[in-house]
Design an enzyme around this catalytic site. Sequence first.
Site, short mmCIF file in Angstrom:
data_model
loop_
_atom_site.label_atom_id
_atom_site.label_comp_id
_atom_site.label_asym_id
_atom_site.label_seq_id
_atom_site.Cartn_x
_atom_site.Cartn_y
_atom_site.Cartn_z
N TYR A 153 -45.43 0.62 -12.57
CA TYR A 153 -46.37 0.71 -11.93
C TYR A 153 -47.64 0.65 -12.34
O TYR A 153 -47.63 0.54 -13.62
CB TYR A 153 -46.10 2.07 -11.04
CG TYR A 153 -45.01 2.30 -9.89
CD1 TYR A 153 -44.74 1.80 -8.76
CD2 TYR A 153 -43.92 2.96 -10.53
CE1 TYR A 153 -43.64 1.97 -8.15
CE2 TYR A 153 -42.98 3.39 -9.90
CZ TYR A 153 -42.81 2.89 -8.60
OH TYR A 153 -41.53 2.90 -8.13
N THR A 188 -43.89 -3.57 -9.95
CA THR A 188 -43.87 -3.23 -8.58
C THR A 188 -45.24 -3.21 -7.81
O THR A 188 -45.99 -2.55 -8.48
CB THR A 188 -43.22 -1.87 -8.30
OG1 THR A 188 -41.77 -1.86 -8.79
CG2 THR A 188 -43.23 -1.68 -6.84
N SER A 214 -36.41 2.41 -14.16
CA SER A 214 -37.60 2.55 -13.55
C SER A 214 -38.62 3.17 -14.34
O SER A 214 -38.11 4.34 -15.12
CB SER A 214 -37.35 3.38 -12.17
OG SER A 214 -38.50 3.85 -11.71
N LYS A 235 -42.41 -7.51 -8.25
CA LYS A 235 -41.47 -7.23 -7.26
C LYS A 235 -42.32 -6.45 -6.00
O LYS A 235 -43.03 -5.70 -5.92
CB LYS A 235 -40.50 -6.12 -7.85
CG LYS A 235 -39.66 -5.19 -7.00
CD LYS A 235 -38.54 -4.19 -7.56
CE LYS A 235 -37.67 -3.61 -6.60
NZ LYS A 235 -38.25 -2.87 -5.85
#
Length: 381
Positions: free
Chosen positions: A132, A158, A109, A254
């Site tokens: 992100y 995401t 992440s 995602k």
Amino acid sequence: MRLNDCHNFHDFQTLARKRLPSPIYNYIAGGADDEVTLRANTSSFERCDLIPNVLRGVEDVDLSTTVMGQKIDLPVYLSPTALQRLFHHQGERATAAAAEKFGTMFGVSSLGTVSMEELAKKHSNPQVYQFYFHKDRGLNHAMMQKAKESGIKVMMLTVDSITGGNRERDLRTGFSIPFRLTVAGALQFAIKPMWGINYVTHEKFSLPQLDAHIDMKGDSLTIGRYFTEMLDPSMTWDDVEKMVAEWGGEFCLKGVMSVEDAKRAADIGCTGIVLSNHGGRQLDGSTTAFDQLDEIVQAVGDRIDVMIDGGVQRGTHVLKALAIGAKAVGLGRYYLFPLAAAGQAGIERAVGKLKEELVRDMRLMGCTSVNQLTRDMVKFK
């Protein structure tokens, strides 16, 4: 209770609860608002029955599959999740090593606590970088470039977290980075001293993916402020299309949940989508990935790799998703509770148990490879 007493998801969750201070346990376990979607993620699998075949000669079972160009030995992967070294001092190092042992893919992440470069150098199994979309377009470019230089092949954006979900468990305990604990939350750390000892005797907590680009240290920027101040809620399909072209490789979205969005993802050149409601941590009352899977596979399954995550607790859950057309299934809490309970050994035991279930259940279904699981082997109630 010890690690050897853990035989299923609920056992690992119980052991993690015993070992973690409750603010951290509740950060993993909790969802948004009333946690309706969190509960529905698992219960949605119960509305679907498997229809087994018999007398098929099932001595040898092959669980391998290919997803987003990556050959993996299991049809499950360890989804990218944030802050893993808060759960256990080994953090993403344990996750990557356990995934490599089972020959499957793992994600790192943007809010990861070990650098993606370190893990890419150390492990040969496929690594996904989850990031992100920031207001600073230069930052987006720099993060993708760093992933490319590290040799990472799969980019995962995401798209369901342009703002943070309302996680009331965290509000009650004061969980944040850095900690701003309530009195009750602080007391919970005091009664679980081993966690604190491990936390202070290992390397300093950091967020290396972000530290290279943003000052995340001290009180300058909490995770909550990161979501509200750094991420760009004005992100559009045009922005993502440019990123897909810039990356020029396997690119996955995602957090897609509608047929229309799945078609749009395929149109702009994405090679994969993960149907996900972020583990029930964002929009409470939203539908589940499993309930959306059939319709989306029928719409775009021949154009793009469709994956799902959320609520997976059993091998039979995985088989149901594969039969309907998912290329692979992401695990989140399924490996985070074992990580919290026992580090790498915990994840290896949990994934090993799941592999045993998958082999046994495949035999009982009359299948020797995952591509033999078909839509006519499931029936919705």
